[in-house]
Design a protein around this motif. Structure first.
Motif, PDB file in Angstrom:
ATOM      1  N   TYR A 225     -50.107 -26.350  -0.833  1.00 42.58           N
ATOM      2  CA  TYR A 225     -48.692 -26.572  -0.927  1.00 42.58           C
ATOM      3  C   TYR A 225     -48.187 -26.680   0.570  1.00 42.58           C
ATOM      4  N   ALA A 226     -48.799 -25.505   1.247  1.00 42.17           N
ATOM      5  CA  ALA A 226     -48.202 -25.277   2.527  1.00 42.17           C
ATOM      6  C   ALA A 226     -48.498 -26.492   3.438  1.00 42.17           C
ATOM      7  N   LYS A 227     -49.696 -27.268   3.285  1.00 40.96           N
ATOM      8  CA  LYS A 227     -49.983 -28.374   3.974  1.00 40.96           C
ATOM      9  C   LYS A 227     -48.990 -29.471   3.715  1.00 40.96           C
ATOM     10  N   LEU A 228     -48.755 -29.675   2.431  1.00 37.79           N
ATOM     11  CA  LEU A 228     -47.794 -30.818   1.947  1.00 37.79           C
ATOM     12  C   LEU A 228     -46.302 -30.458   2.681  1.00 37.79           C
ATOM     13  N   ILE A 229     -46.158 -29.368   2.806  1.00 36.30           N
ATOM     14  CA  ILE A 229     -44.607 -28.858   3.257  1.00 36.30           C
ATOM     15  C   ILE A 229     -44.960 -29.048   4.886  1.00 36.30           C
ATOM     16  N   ILE A 230     -45.790 -28.731   5.522  1.00 34.04           N
ATOM     17  CA  ILE A 230     -45.948 -29.002   6.827  1.00 34.04           C
ATOM     18  C   ILE A 230     -45.886 -30.588   7.359  1.00 34.04           C
ATOM     19  N   ASP A 231     -46.653 -31.312   6.511  1.00 32.30           N
ATOM     20  CA  ASP A 231     -46.830 -32.786   6.659  1.00 32.30           C
ATOM     21  C   ASP A 231     -45.421 -33.448   6.497  1.00 32.30           C
ATOM     22  N   LYS A 232     -44.652 -32.901   5.291  1.00 31.23           N
ATOM     23  CA  LYS A 232     -43.116 -33.568   5.013  1.00 31.23           C
ATOM     24  C   LYS A 232     -42.195 -32.992   6.005  1.00 31.23           C
ATOM     25  N   SER A 233     -42.214 -31.849   6.464  1.00 30.36           N
ATOM     26  CA  SER A 233     -41.238 -31.496   7.521  1.00 30.36           C
ATOM     27  C   SER A 233     -41.510 -32.025   8.898  1.00 30.36           C
ATOM     28  N   SER A 234     -42.716 -32.379   9.216  1.00 30.96           N
ATOM     29  CA  SER A 234     -43.214 -32.816  10.428  1.00 30.96           C
ATOM     30  C   SER A 234     -42.704 -34.315  10.551  1.00 30.96           C
ATOM     31  N   HIS A 235     -42.880 -35.191   9.373  1.00 29.31           N
ATOM     32  CA  HIS A 235     -42.278 -36.346   9.261  1.00 29.31           C
ATOM     33  C   HIS A 235     -40.769 -36.466   9.439  1.00 29.31           C
ATOM     34  N   LEU A 236     -40.125 -35.628   8.769  1.00 32.25           N
ATOM     35  CA  LEU A 236     -38.624 -35.535   8.897  1.00 32.25           C
ATOM     36  C   LEU A 236     -38.318 -34.914  10.363  1.00 32.25           C
ATOM     37  N   LEU A 237     -38.825 -34.278  10.868  1.00 34.13           N
ATOM     38  CA  LEU A 237     -38.508 -33.895  12.462  1.00 34.13           C
ATOM     39  C   LEU A 237     -38.614 -34.892  13.449  1.00 34.13           C
ATOM     40  N   ILE A 238     -39.558 -35.762  13.271  1.00 32.45           N
ATOM     41  CA  ILE A 238     -39.605 -37.080  14.059  1.00 32.45           C
ATOM     42  C   ILE A 238     -38.605 -38.056  13.685  1.00 32.45           C
ATOM     43  N   ASN A 239     -38.541 -38.341  12.213  1.00 33.35           N
ATOM     44  CA  ASN A 239     -37.811 -39.635  11.805  1.00 33.35           C
ATOM     45  C   ASN A 239     -36.398 -39.308  11.393  1.00 33.35           C
ATOM     46  N   THR A 240     -35.959 -38.304  11.300  1.00 32.94           N
ATOM     47  CA  THR A 240     -34.611 -37.746  10.914  1.00 32.94           C
ATOM     48  C   THR A 240     -33.808 -37.111  12.092  1.00 32.94           C
ATOM     49  N   ASP A 241     -32.502 -36.940  11.692  1.00 31.99           N
ATOM     50  CA  ASP A 241     -31.636 -36.202  12.695  1.00 31.99           C
ATOM     51  C   ASP A 241     -31.275 -35.013  11.820  1.00 31.99           C
ATOM     52  N   TYR A 242     -31.864 -34.636  10.717  1.00 32.63           N
ATOM     53  CA  TYR A 242     -31.564 -33.283   9.980  1.00 32.63           C
ATOM     54  C   TYR A 242     -31.835 -32.063  10.761  1.00 32.63           C
ATOM     55  N   SER A 243     -31.025 -31.095  10.314  1.00 34.63           N
ATOM     56  CA  SER A 243     -31.301 -29.754  11.173  1.00 34.63           C
ATOM     57  C   SER A 243     -32.434 -29.291  10.644  1.00 34.63           C
ATOM     58  N   ILE A 244     -32.985 -28.083  11.044  1.00 35.32           N
ATOM     59  CA  ILE A 244     -34.002 -27.445  10.894  1.00 35.32           C
ATOM     60  C   ILE A 244     -33.853 -26.883   9.539  1.00 35.32           C
ATOM     61  N   SER A 245     -32.418 -26.221   9.308  1.00 35.62           N
ATOM     62  CA  SER A 245     -32.207 -25.667   8.051  1.00 35.62           C
ATOM     63  C   SER A 245     -32.266 -26.683   6.983  1.00 35.62           C
ATOM     64  N   GLU A 246     -31.782 -27.824   7.142  1.00 39.10           N
ATOM     65  CA  GLU A 246     -31.585 -29.024   6.155  1.00 39.10           C
ATOM     66  C   GLU A 246     -32.938 -29.243   5.849  1.00 39.10           C
ATOM     67  N   ILE A 247     -33.988 -29.491   6.909  1.00 43.02           N
ATOM     68  CA  ILE A 247     -35.249 -29.761   6.564  1.00 43.02           C
ATOM     69  C   ILE A 247     -35.928 -28.779   5.785  1.00 43.02           C
ATOM     70  N   ALA A 248     -35.855 -27.515   6.035  1.00 47.06           N
ATOM     71  CA  ALA A 248     -36.308 -26.625   5.390  1.00 47.06           C
ATOM     72  C   ALA A 248     -35.848 -26.474   3.892  1.00 47.06           C
ATOM     73  N   LYS A 249     -34.727 -26.785   3.608  1.00 49.52           N
ATOM     74  CA  LYS A 249     -34.092 -26.909   2.433  1.00 49.52           C
ATOM     75  C   LYS A 249     -34.720 -28.125   1.654  1.00 49.52           C
ATOM     76  N   PHE A 250     -35.063 -29.019   2.123  1.00 49.82           N
ATOM     77  CA  PHE A 250     -35.741 -30.579   1.513  1.00 49.82           C
ATOM     78  C   PHE A 250     -37.164 -29.975   1.121  1.00 49.82           C
ATOM     79  N   CYS A 251     -37.656 -29.266   1.787  1.00 48.01           N
ATOM     80  CA  CYS A 251     -39.028 -28.809   1.440  1.00 48.01           C
ATOM     81  C   CYS A 251     -38.846 -27.728   0.423  1.00 48.01           C
ATOM     82  N   GLY A 252     -37.924 -27.040   0.103  1.00 51.08           N
ATOM     83  CA  GLY A 252     -37.871 -26.196  -1.165  1.00 51.08           C
ATOM     84  C   GLY A 252     -37.862 -24.749  -0.613  1.00 51.08           C
ATOM     85  N   ILE A 253     -37.485 -24.634   0.986  1.00 49.38           N
ATOM     86  CA  ILE A 253     -37.453 -23.172   1.432  1.00 49.38           C
ATOM     87  C   ILE A 253     -35.885 -23.024   1.984  1.00 49.38           C
TER      88      ILE A 253
END
Length: 279
Positions: A225-253
């Motif tokens: 689960y942790a690996k999937l979250i890291i993979d998803k958040s890494s993708h969002l960090l590079i390819n979107t302008d979402y804030s860190i808190s928004e990305i965290a919420k997209f990943c269920g945190i």
């Protein structure tokens, strides 16, 4: 150079747009490209294409429809359409990035002989992604050399796919028991489920489920689960302008600070540093 189709984040690799269907050559690439971060897509080719098409899903979910069944391809899955096979596949709601190669040739069917199913899970495949990001940027004088280089790269990619498919078949009996859990973990990594819930999906005891999971993937279900979250958040960090808190919420945190600590533990740097270094 890239051809821009008029739809955001959709790229095609070859500029000439020619579709060769003859099999006089060992292998010939008609086109290649990628479709990034799309949440809506519908491809419907009743009579398919005259060539072969390989599709690799890097992120998200792409659904292949066949008669009365459908295949949900998720991160790390690869799909093959042979010439003239009906092609119906869609993306509906979830941002998805997939890569594709169109090709033909006299030896292609032999090279793909192990590809018996519509799709297989082969995991991370950076070679495929790198190939589809390649550009036609040479002059007409060196175009033939560039073409030969790409043909060679494709042969290497197909050989790699066949090796992964062959390995996957040997492990299929055990891995198939984990299929339901893996599918739901990958498609809904933002919803964290307990080992007990996941084991019930697989109709296995919790103890055996955890042991089989660790044996198959080298990590516990919760570590996966942790690996999937890291993979998803890494993708969002590079390819979107979402804030860190928004990305965290997209990943269920909900706690952005906890997310940042988790990210740094796995990646060695903070989410903001990762974004700065990659962009």
């Amino acid at each position: 150079m890239y051809n821009f189709s008029g739809e955001p984040y959709y790229y095609s690799g070859k500029a000439n747009g020619e579709n060769h269907t003859d099999t006089d050559r060992f292998i010939y690439i008609n086109d290649f490209g990628y479709c990034a971060d799309h949440s809506k897509l519908s491809i419907r080719r009743k009579n398919g294409r005259p060539d072969y098409q390989l599709i690799y899903v890097a992120y998200g979910t792409l659904t292949v429809h066949e008669k009365d069944k459908k295949h949900n391809l998720t991160s790390g899955d690869i799909c093959l359409f042979r010439p003239n096979e009906p092609q119906i596949y869609t993306i509906d709601g979830e941002k998805t990035t997939h890569y594709w190669i169109l090709f033909t040739g006299s030896e292609v069917e032999k090279m793909l002989s192990l590809f018996k199913e519509r799709s297989y899970h082969i995991g991370a495949f950076p070679e495929f992604e790198h190939f589809c990001h390649s550009l036609w940027n040479g002059s007409r004088l060196d175009e033939e050399i560039a073409e030969l280089s790409l043909d060679g790269m494709l042969i290497t990619i197909i050989a790699r796919i066949m090796k992964l498919v062959s390995q996957g078949k040997k492990e299929n009996n055990e891995l198939s028991k984990l299929h339901k859990a893996i599918q739901i973990m990958k498609s809904e990594c933002h919803v964290k489920r307990s080992n007990k819930e996941l084991s019930k999906l697989c109709e296995l005891s919790e103890f055996y489920f955890i042991r089989l999971f660790k044996k198959s993937f080298g990590v516990s279900p919760q570590g996966y689960y942790a690996k999937l979250i890291i993979d998803k958040s890494s993708h969002l960090l590079i390819n979107t302008d979402y804030s860190i808190s928004e990305i965290a919420k997209f990943c269920g945190i909900e706690d952005a600070l906890y997310f940042s600590r988790m990210f740094k533990k796995h990646m060695g740097i903070s989410p903001s540093e990762y974004r700065k270094n990659k962009i």
